[in-house]
Design a protein around this motif. Structure first.
Motif, PDB file in Angstrom:
ATOM      1  N   TRP A 209       0.816  -1.218   0.000  1.00  0.00           N
ATOM      2  CA  TRP A 209       0.000   0.000   0.000  1.00  0.00           C
ATOM      3  C   TRP A 209       0.847   1.265   0.000  1.00  0.00           C
ATOM      4  N   ALA A 210       2.058   1.192   0.474  1.00  0.00           N
ATOM      5  CA  ALA A 210       2.929   2.366   0.446  1.00  0.00           C
ATOM      6  C   ALA A 210       3.228   2.820  -0.976  1.00  0.00           C
ATOM      7  N   THR A 211       3.029   1.930  -1.954  1.00  0.00           N
ATOM      8  CA  THR A 211       3.284   2.276  -3.353  1.00  0.00           C
ATOM      9  C   THR A 211       2.074   2.949  -4.020  1.00  0.00           C
ATOM     10  N   LYS A 212       0.983   3.149  -3.277  1.00  0.00           N
ATOM     11  CA  LYS A 212      -0.265   3.694  -3.820  1.00  0.00           C
ATOM     12  C   LYS A 212      -0.725   2.865  -5.032  1.00  0.00           C
ATOM     13  N   PRO A 213      -1.139   1.647  -4.807  1.00  0.00           N
ATOM     14  CA  PRO A 213      -1.502   0.751  -5.916  1.00  0.00           C
ATOM     15  C   PRO A 213      -2.913   1.024  -6.446  1.00  0.00           C
ATOM     16  N   PHE A 214      -3.208   2.283  -6.734  1.00  0.00           N
ATOM     17  CA  PHE A 214      -4.546   2.668  -7.149  1.00  0.00           C
ATOM     18  C   PHE A 214      -4.558   3.102  -8.605  1.00  0.00           C
ATOM     19  N   ALA A 215      -5.736   3.080  -9.186  1.00  0.00           N
ATOM     20  CA  ALA A 215      -5.943   3.622 -10.538  1.00  0.00           C
ATOM     21  C   ALA A 215      -6.975   4.734 -10.437  1.00  0.00           C
ATOM     22  N   PRO A 216      -6.690   5.910 -10.979  1.00  0.00           N
ATOM     23  CA  PRO A 216      -7.662   7.000 -10.918  1.00  0.00           C
ATOM     24  C   PRO A 216      -8.785   6.791 -11.933  1.00  0.00           C
ATOM     25  N   LEU A 217     -10.011   6.983 -11.489  1.00  0.00           N
ATOM     26  CA  LEU A 217     -11.169   6.771 -12.354  1.00  0.00           C
ATOM     27  C   LEU A 217     -12.204   7.868 -12.105  1.00  0.00           C
ATOM     28  N   PRO A 218     -12.562   8.647 -13.131  1.00  0.00           N
ATOM     29  CA  PRO A 218     -13.608   9.657 -12.970  1.00  0.00           C
ATOM     30  C   PRO A 218     -14.947   8.968 -12.677  1.00  0.00           C
ATOM     31  N   VAL A 219     -15.478   9.184 -11.475  1.00  0.00           N
ATOM     32  CA  VAL A 219     -16.605   8.376 -11.014  1.00  0.00           C
ATOM     33  C   VAL A 219     -17.866   8.558 -11.850  1.00  0.00           C
ATOM     34  N   LEU A 220     -18.076   9.741 -12.392  1.00  0.00           N
ATOM     35  CA  LEU A 220     -19.309   9.954 -13.156  1.00  0.00           C
ATOM     36  C   LEU A 220     -19.239   9.320 -14.543  1.00  0.00           C
ATOM     37  N   GLY A 221     -18.095   8.734 -14.867  1.00  0.00           N
ATOM     38  CA  GLY A 221     -17.996   7.987 -16.110  1.00  0.00           C
ATOM     39  C   GLY A 221     -18.497   6.557 -15.985  1.00  0.00           C
ATOM     40  N   VAL A 222     -18.714   6.087 -14.757  1.00  0.00           N
ATOM     41  CA  VAL A 222     -19.165   4.709 -14.564  1.00  0.00           C
ATOM     42  C   VAL A 222     -20.560   4.539 -15.166  1.00  0.00           C
ATOM     43  N   PRO A 223     -20.749   3.611 -16.081  1.00  0.00           N
ATOM     44  CA  PRO A 223     -22.075   3.405 -16.682  1.00  0.00           C
ATOM     45  C   PRO A 223     -23.149   3.180 -15.617  1.00  0.00           C
TER      46      PRO A 223
END
Length: 262
Positions: A209-223
């Motif tokens: 988790w120290a590596t920030k294993p996240f992907a940014p996703l614009p939430v209002l784009g979710v179908p």
């Protein structure tokens, strides 16, 4: 001052996991109950919510929670959503609190958080879990928005995104297209929030988790999350749906810290 919980849109798709518990608690606050009192009265509350004034001066917020199992809570929407996350994700929140407290004990509070505390804070404020088929994850990691949201759109019927970040929930009270969740992959076979909570608590390993294993996703784009995204042109906004940094570098473009390519 009472928070604006009376304006929460409980029909919003991102609030559905919280609605059954959250809506009655919000009604109590609207009727005059302090936020900490309403949250503490929730059935099965894993800890106590106390007024912010109970936090001793000079004591770190995370350390106080770990030592006392009490969460200092202000009368605002931000802390109301934080309490709801504690009620729905008690194991994951407790594990995050443990890691924060251990880091504080080892390193002190300091002006700058270390990598682990920074990553935990990012996810705690703006995180989400995404359960999705691997092709969707491949497209998300590549920031291939056309493939993710248009070419592979039918696959979203097999996907589920669950918000964790209470600050993001607060911001979505006034939805804006650039709002981004920091997304972490979760197994598609897990069905309930309680089981996701248990899984996430085990997945919270400091080194990873120290590596920030996240992907940014614009939430209002979710179908299904925003009516406007039914049109393919919704995703043409390059200020929101930006390509990955490597592509931007080849084009000589600059990438903002808050963009979906962060």
């Amino acid at each position: 001052m009472a928070p604006s919980v009376d304006r929460i849109d409980w029909a919003a798709p991102w609030l559905q996991p919280l609605r059954a518990v959250g809506q009655p608690l919000a009604a109590q606050v609207v009727q005059g109950a302090p936020v900490h009192q309403a949250l503490s009265a929730a059935p099965g509350s894993p800890l106590r919510f106390v007024p912010q004034s109970d936090l001793p001066e000079g004591t770190a917020y995370e350390q106080y929670i770990w030592d006392t199992r009490c969460v200092p809570t202000r009368d605002n929407l931000h802390d109301f959503f934080n309490g709801l996350v504690w009620l729905h994700w008690p194991q994951a929140k407790r594990r995050m609190n443990q890691l924060q407290a251990q880091a504080i004990a080892a390193q002190g509070v300091g002006a700058v958080r270390g990598p682990l505390r920074d990553a935990l804070t990012v996810f705690d404020e703006n995180g989400a879990l995404l359960q999705a088929p691997e092709p969707l994850w491949d497209a998300l990691r590549a920031r291939d928005w056309q493939r993710l949201f248009i070419d592979l759109r039918p696959l979203w019927a097999q996907a589920r995104m669950v918000l964790f970040g209470h600050a993001l929930m607060e911001k979505l009270g006034q939805p804006r297209k650039p709002m981004v969740a920091h997304v972490y992959p979760a197994p598609t076979a897990i069905e309930t929030i309680a089981n996701l909570d248990a899984w996430l608590a085990l997945a919270l390993q400091p080194e990873a988790w120290a590596t920030k294993p996240f992907a940014p996703l614009p939430v209002l784009g979710v179908p299904g999350w925003w009516a406007a995204n039914q049109s393919a042109s919704f995703y043409d906004d390059a200020q929101v749906f930006r390509p990955a940094r490597s592509v931007m570098a080849m084009r000589g473009g600059a990438v903002g810290a808050d963009s979906a390519s962060s």
